[in-house]
Design a protein around this motif. Sequence first.
Motif, PDB file in Angstrom:
ATOM      1  N   TYR A   4       1.711   5.151  -3.952  1.00 48.07           N
ATOM      2  CA  TYR A   4       0.754   6.266  -4.014  1.00 48.07           C
ATOM      3  C   TYR A   4       0.475   6.746  -2.598  1.00 48.07           C
ATOM      4  O   TYR A   4       0.240   5.941  -1.685  1.00 48.07           O
ATOM      5  CB  TYR A   4      -0.565   5.831  -4.676  1.00 48.07           C
ATOM      6  N   TYR A  61       3.768   8.789  -6.253  1.00 49.61           N
ATOM      7  CA  TYR A  61       2.749   9.748  -6.679  1.00 49.61           C
ATOM      8  C   TYR A  61       2.010  10.245  -5.445  1.00 49.61           C
ATOM      9  O   TYR A  61       1.406   9.452  -4.717  1.00 49.61           O
ATOM     10  CB  TYR A  61       1.772   9.083  -7.651  1.00 49.61           C
ATOM     11  N   THR A  95       5.932  12.315  -8.585  1.00 53.61           N
ATOM     12  CA  THR A  95       4.921  13.275  -9.010  1.00 53.61           C
ATOM     13  C   THR A  95       4.168  13.829  -7.805  1.00 53.61           C
ATOM     14  O   THR A  95       3.838  13.077  -6.880  1.00 53.61           O
ATOM     15  CB  THR A  95       3.900  12.609  -9.953  1.00 53.61           C
TER      16      THR A  95
END
Length: 379
Positions: A4, A61, A95
């Motif tokens: 992340y 992400y 993403t």
Amino acid sequence: MGLYIHIPFCIGKCNYCDFTSAPPAAPGEIENYLLALAKELEIYGRLLARPDAACSVDTVYIGGGTPTLLAGEQLVRVLIKCRDLFAWSADTEVTVEANPGTVDLLKLEQLKMAGVNRISFGVQSFDDSLLRAMGRVHSAALAVESIALARKAGFFNLNLDLIFGLPGQTMGMWEQTLDEALKLEVEHLSLYGLKIEPGTPWGEEDERGLLPLPPEETVLKMRAVANEKLKARGYRQYEISNYARPGFEARHNLRYWHNKEYLGVGLGASSHLLNRRFVNISSLSSYSRLLESGQLPIAEEELLTWKQRMGETAFLGLRLLAGLDSEAFYLRYGIRPQEAFKAEIEHLLQLGLLEEQDNSIRLTAQGLPVANHVFTYFV
């Protein structure tokens, strides 16, 4: 593991937001942040590399804030740095969060070329009056336009975030937002009940009794109506707040709900790695200063006990509509959840908030609306 990356910049702070985010305070602040972020990634690249290979990631992400406030070239640079330091598989899910109005066709094409294969749009509503009240800077029309651009750029895995239970929101407004979202035929929808956070503008209004929130029974009905509409259109609810067409479940978020490992880098980012949970500092100046001196910017760190790890796996797994897999839990911990949490599970079964089916324990229809209460039994 999952990776992340936090981008803490946005155009303006929304009235409900308590995330680590703010508009850039000075020219060059974004560029300076990206230099510090690259240093943090490099440190973890060295720490986590095996003698024979780089650490591998299967989900990436980039969240915020508004990552797409950055120029396309800046985001691509972050992605290239990640590819240089961590091994990606051919099917790594990548993403990027985006807000309508902060993307154009060129930027989306740049992201696609850099390996991004999923965009999550923070739409929140298709009602312009509610968007203005939230402090959003886009209109419903701009959201539709941004989604069309993503399709044109070649993205076939799109998510929309929507919020219900907003101040002044009627059932008709919510149904209209759902209908507009369904027209766009995106692959994934995340529907969040509004949570009033202390210290936010809406949190302060609520404390003074000035926030016209819908009654609780209306909010529950909003969720029920959404379930009916989405199911009729081929979406499967697989988590409390998340719905997907078959095969388009969010793999990165599933990592959280299965309590698997992930590394979080950037301001305020959290990590779960090597049986530890740790979180970065939230001061931008301190973050940059520490990394400049070669230190990791960790604010808090906790070594999880065996009991904590089991408890987290239990309540996170219960967020999934399929429930907590008893066999997978046993393979991981050498004990079944029915034994590890015998009294708690028996009590919740008696209350009708949990049920056992096949090899799983899951929330019942009565348990879903009070899920957060159920989770406290495992903390």
